[in-house]
Design an enzyme around this catalytic site. Sequence first.
Site, PDB file in Angstrom:
ATOM      1  N   CYS A  96       2.304  17.052  -3.939  1.00  0.00           N
ATOM      2  CA  CYS A  96       3.372  17.186  -2.949  1.00  0.00           C
ATOM      3  C   CYS A  96       2.804  17.941  -1.751  1.00  0.00           C
ATOM      4  CB  CYS A  96       4.544  17.946  -3.546  1.00  0.00           C
ATOM      5  SG  CYS A  96       5.813  18.358  -2.312  1.00  0.00           S
ATOM      6  N   ASP A 128       2.527  15.251  -8.330  1.00  0.00           N
ATOM      7  CA  ASP A 128       3.474  14.142  -8.390  1.00  0.00           C
ATOM      8  C   ASP A 128       2.841  13.044  -9.231  1.00  0.00           C
ATOM      9  OD1 ASP A 128       5.563  15.115  -6.762  1.00  0.00           O
ATOM     10  OD2 ASP A 128       4.465  14.580  -4.952  1.00  0.00           O
ATOM     11  N   VAL A 146     -11.382  -7.088  -5.353  1.00  0.00           N
ATOM     12  CA  VAL A 146     -11.800  -5.694  -5.427  1.00  0.00           C
ATOM     13  C   VAL A 146     -12.385  -5.446  -6.816  1.00  0.00           C
ATOM     14  CG1 VAL A 146      -9.528  -4.787  -6.146  1.00  0.00           C
ATOM     15  CG2 VAL A 146     -11.138  -3.291  -4.944  1.00  0.00           C
ATOM     16  N   GLU A 147     -13.492  -4.730  -6.855  1.00  0.00           N
ATOM     17  CA  GLU A 147     -14.133  -4.385  -8.126  1.00  0.00           C
ATOM     18  C   GLU A 147     -13.302  -3.276  -8.761  1.00  0.00           C
ATOM     19  OE1 GLU A 147     -16.038  -2.493 -11.004  1.00  0.00           O
ATOM     20  OE2 GLU A 147     -16.220  -1.448  -9.085  1.00  0.00           O
ATOM     21  N   SER A 148     -12.956  -3.425 -10.034  1.00  0.00           N
ATOM     22  CA  SER A 148     -11.963  -2.550 -10.662  1.00  0.00           C
ATOM     23  C   SER A 148     -12.407  -1.096 -10.798  1.00  0.00           C
ATOM     24  CB  SER A 148     -11.532  -3.107 -12.016  1.00  0.00           C
ATOM     25  OG  SER A 148     -12.630  -3.179 -12.895  1.00  0.00           O
ATOM     26  N   HIS A 208       5.195  10.330  -1.154  1.00  0.00           N
ATOM     27  CA  HIS A 208       5.121   9.111  -1.961  1.00  0.00           C
ATOM     28  C   HIS A 208       4.920   7.875  -1.090  1.00  0.00           C
ATOM     29  CE1 HIS A 208       6.410  11.773  -5.019  1.00  0.00           C
ATOM     30  NE2 HIS A 208       7.702  11.515  -5.002  1.00  0.00           N
ATOM     31  N   GLU A 209       5.669   7.814  -0.005  1.00  0.00           N
ATOM     32  CA  GLU A 209       5.616   6.650   0.883  1.00  0.00           C
ATOM     33  C   GLU A 209       4.222   6.486   1.481  1.00  0.00           C
ATOM     34  OE1 GLU A 209       9.797   8.327   0.779  1.00  0.00           O
ATOM     35  OE2 GLU A 209       7.779   9.189   0.935  1.00  0.00           O
TER      36      GLU A 209
END
Length: 148
Positions: free
Chosen positions: A46, A53, A68-70, A87-88
Amino acid sequence: MTPKFLGQSTGLPAAPEQAELDYVPNPRPGSPYLVRFTAPEFTSLCPVTGQPDFAHIVIDYAPGETIVESKSLKLFLGSFRNHAAFHEDCTVGIAQRLVAEMKPLWLRIGGYWYPRGGIPIDVFWQTDEPPRGLWVPAQDVPGYRGRG
């Protein structure tokens, strides 16, 4: 394109902007399909209180020229552990970086955040309508009742 992190001992980047994402050629170009990554233990901080969070992040995308390579994605997501952001910002920022670098045909993200102050916050973002004929299953993350 050879992945930099695959098969290597790699430390967690200190911050999202320091994380390097690896991309490899799409093994099935011209054949629209959906890739889903689920990170049920995503963490960040936060920006006001510094408290942790937690979120369940679901990323769906239809690859363009690359995927994308994991492992690099796992390291990128892990780099948020000590990153202070709302969060956004975390949710949309993850998606926008993937879109800017990978250039998928389509991408959506669902950030299902655990309660802060008693209120769960869910954040959703997508690039546009999914490609015609692409099977897009529901994300199936339940409304908050102990998430999981």
